[in-house]
Design a protein around this motif. Structure first.
Motif, PDB file in Angstrom:
ATOM      1  N   THR A  73      -9.664  -5.602  12.762  1.00  4.83           N
ATOM      2  CA  THR A  73      -8.489  -6.135  12.073  1.00  4.83           C
ATOM      3  C   THR A  73      -7.661  -7.008  13.005  1.00  4.83           C
ATOM      4  N   LEU A  74      -7.512  -6.559  14.237  1.00  4.39           N
ATOM      5  CA  LEU A  74      -6.680  -7.290  15.189  1.00  4.39           C
ATOM      6  C   LEU A  74      -7.258  -8.648  15.557  1.00  4.39           C
ATOM      7  N   LEU A  93       1.107  -9.395   8.334  1.00  2.47           N
ATOM      8  CA  LEU A  93       1.822  -8.203   8.782  1.00  2.47           C
ATOM      9  C   LEU A  93       1.577  -7.046   7.816  1.00  2.47           C
ATOM     10  N   ARG A  94       1.648  -7.327   6.514  1.00  2.00           N
ATOM     11  CA  ARG A  94       1.356  -6.265   5.552  1.00  2.00           C
ATOM     12  C   ARG A  94      -0.087  -5.796   5.685  1.00  2.00           C
ATOM     13  N   GLN A  95      -1.007  -6.721   5.901  1.00  2.00           N
ATOM     14  CA  GLN A  95      -2.407  -6.353   6.062  1.00  2.00           C
ATOM     15  C   GLN A  95      -2.587  -5.432   7.263  1.00  2.00           C
ATOM     16  N   MET A  99      -4.027  -1.649   6.839  1.00  3.63           N
ATOM     17  CA  MET A  99      -5.266  -1.254   7.490  1.00  3.63           C
ATOM     18  C   MET A  99      -5.053  -0.028   8.373  1.00  3.63           C
ATOM     19  N   TYR A 100      -3.976  -0.003   9.130  1.00  3.21           N
ATOM     20  CA  TYR A 100      -3.741   1.132  10.015  1.00  3.21           C
ATOM     21  C   TYR A 100      -3.376   2.385   9.222  1.00  3.21           C
ATOM     22  N   GLU A 117       1.875   1.334  16.808  1.00  4.68           N
ATOM     23  CA  GLU A 117       2.896   0.938  17.779  1.00  4.68           C
ATOM     24  C   GLU A 117       2.281   0.103  18.887  1.00  4.68           C
ATOM     25  N   GLN A 118       1.090   0.478  19.302  1.00  6.95           N
ATOM     26  CA  GLN A 118       0.379  -0.262  20.345  1.00  6.95           C
ATOM     27  C   GLN A 118       0.092  -1.692  19.898  1.00  6.95           C
ATOM     28  N   ALA A 119      -0.369  -1.824  18.660  1.00  5.04           N
ATOM     29  CA  ALA A 119      -0.696  -3.151  18.140  1.00  5.04           C
ATOM     30  C   ALA A 119       0.547  -4.019  18.036  1.00  5.04           C
TER      31      ALA A 119
END
Length: 342
Positions: A73-74, A93-95, A99-100, A117-119
């Motif tokens: 995803t990233l 941002l919503r995606q 996904m998470y 939070e990491q992402a």
């Protein structure tokens, strides 16, 4: 804030996660994803994806490695800030949120929150104001999903023996729009839900025309054709692709029933969808065949265990050992869910 988000996500995981109120009529059940909206390069500066972003301090918790599906995803999600350092709400941002949060089905909430939070911290490194805005928006997005889930659970049924109850569907949509208005600023709601709302309005009109007994069949077809033209081009293209894939699926199904070879199936797909799609589908066929074969082998081994007359606890341990040995990751969850039927 993290404790508040954790509580919300815990509740969120137990509620109905809906991506829209309406179910399209048979043959039109297109899953419309909000594709990223092109931003004006002179107005915004895009923050680099995680893989290219500078290193930043990660949450103090020791987190397991990011699952492949989230790491992927990233690679195609990019967050955006404006020239003043403010977060720009986008479909990306919503995606990222969706996904998470969907990973809550398979991973503990603390891990999911830590990964998220990491992402955010990495994508928005050096943009502290935007990072705080992203955290706040995540908080409100989870609260919205909680409220939407409660609304869905407490609503009247929209499908009866006579068909869809359009009044119920319209009321639900009004309530959903009100929830979005209460939880988001206009720019946020537009970025997160614009295409979804277009699709919902289309579906309501589609159902209204389809169930209008005062219209002849020809009049309905003309009205529906005109309605299709009101959809944005990206949705029309998606609908056309979905219809084309459905047609090819039926064609391939018929070919296989007639004993067609893999080469003949490939040729039919390539003519309709192109060589790349045909090759991808052929590979998917191999994966599905392999999965089916592995399930069959598991079923045979399970039957052998059950026929040995072992105590119930011993049977369960032996079956669990086979699952642990022959399957990995999410495969084990799938096999465990299917085990009673195999």
């Amino acid at each position: 804030m993290k404790k508040q988000i954790a509580l919300l996500v815990s509740l969120f995981a137990l509620t109905l996660f809906i991506g829209g109120w309406l179910t399209l009529p048979p043959g039109n059940a297109d899953n419309v994803l909000s594709n990223p909206v092109q931003q004006d390069s002179e107005r915004y500066s895009a923050v680099s994806p995680v893989a290219e972003a500078p290193e930043t301090e990660l949450p103090s918790e020791d987190l397991p490695s990011l699952p492949d599906e989230l790491a992927e995803t990233l690679s195609f999600v990019t967050l955006v800030v404006d020239s003043d350092g403010n977060l720009v709400p986008t479909p990306d941002l919503r995606q990222l949120f969706d996904m998470y949060l969907s990973a809550l089905d398979e991973h503990p909430q603390e891990q999911v929150l830590g990964w998220l939070e990491q992402a955010l911290s990495t994508q928005l490194a050096g943009h502290e104001r935007a990072l705080e805005q992203a955290r706040d928006l995540l908080d409100r997005y989870i609260q919205y999903r909680l409220a939407a889930g409660e609304l869905a659970e407490n609503s009247q049924p929209s499908l009866t023996h006579e068909g869809f109850n359009l009044e119920v569907l319209r009321y639900r949509q009004q309530q959903l729009l009100a929830l979005r208005s209460n939880h988001f600023e206009p720019a946020e709601a537009e970025a997160f839900f614009k295409l979804e709302e277009v699709q919902d309005r289309y579906t309501l009109e589609y159902l209204s025309v389809s169930h209008n007994e005062n219209l002849s069949h020809e009049a309905k077809q003309q009205a529906l054709a005109a309605l299709d033209q009101t959809l944005p081009e990206e949705i029309r293209e998606l609908r056309q692709r979905t219809t084309r894939h459905a047609d090819v699926y039926e064609q391939v199904k018929s070919l296989r029933e007639e004993g067609a070879s893999a080469a003949e199936v490939y040729q039919a797909r390539a003519q309709a969808l192109g060589d790349d799609a045909a090759a991808n589908l052929a590979e998917l066929d191999k994966q599905r065949a392999g999965w089916k074969r592995r399930l069959q082998e598991f079923s045979e081994q399970k039957a052998q265990i059950l026929n040995r007359g072992l105590p119930e606890n011993a049977e369960a341990r032996a079956i669990a050992q086979i699952i642990e040995r022959d399957f990995s990751g999410t495969e084990r969850l799938r096999v465990q869910a299917l085990a009673p039927e195999l």
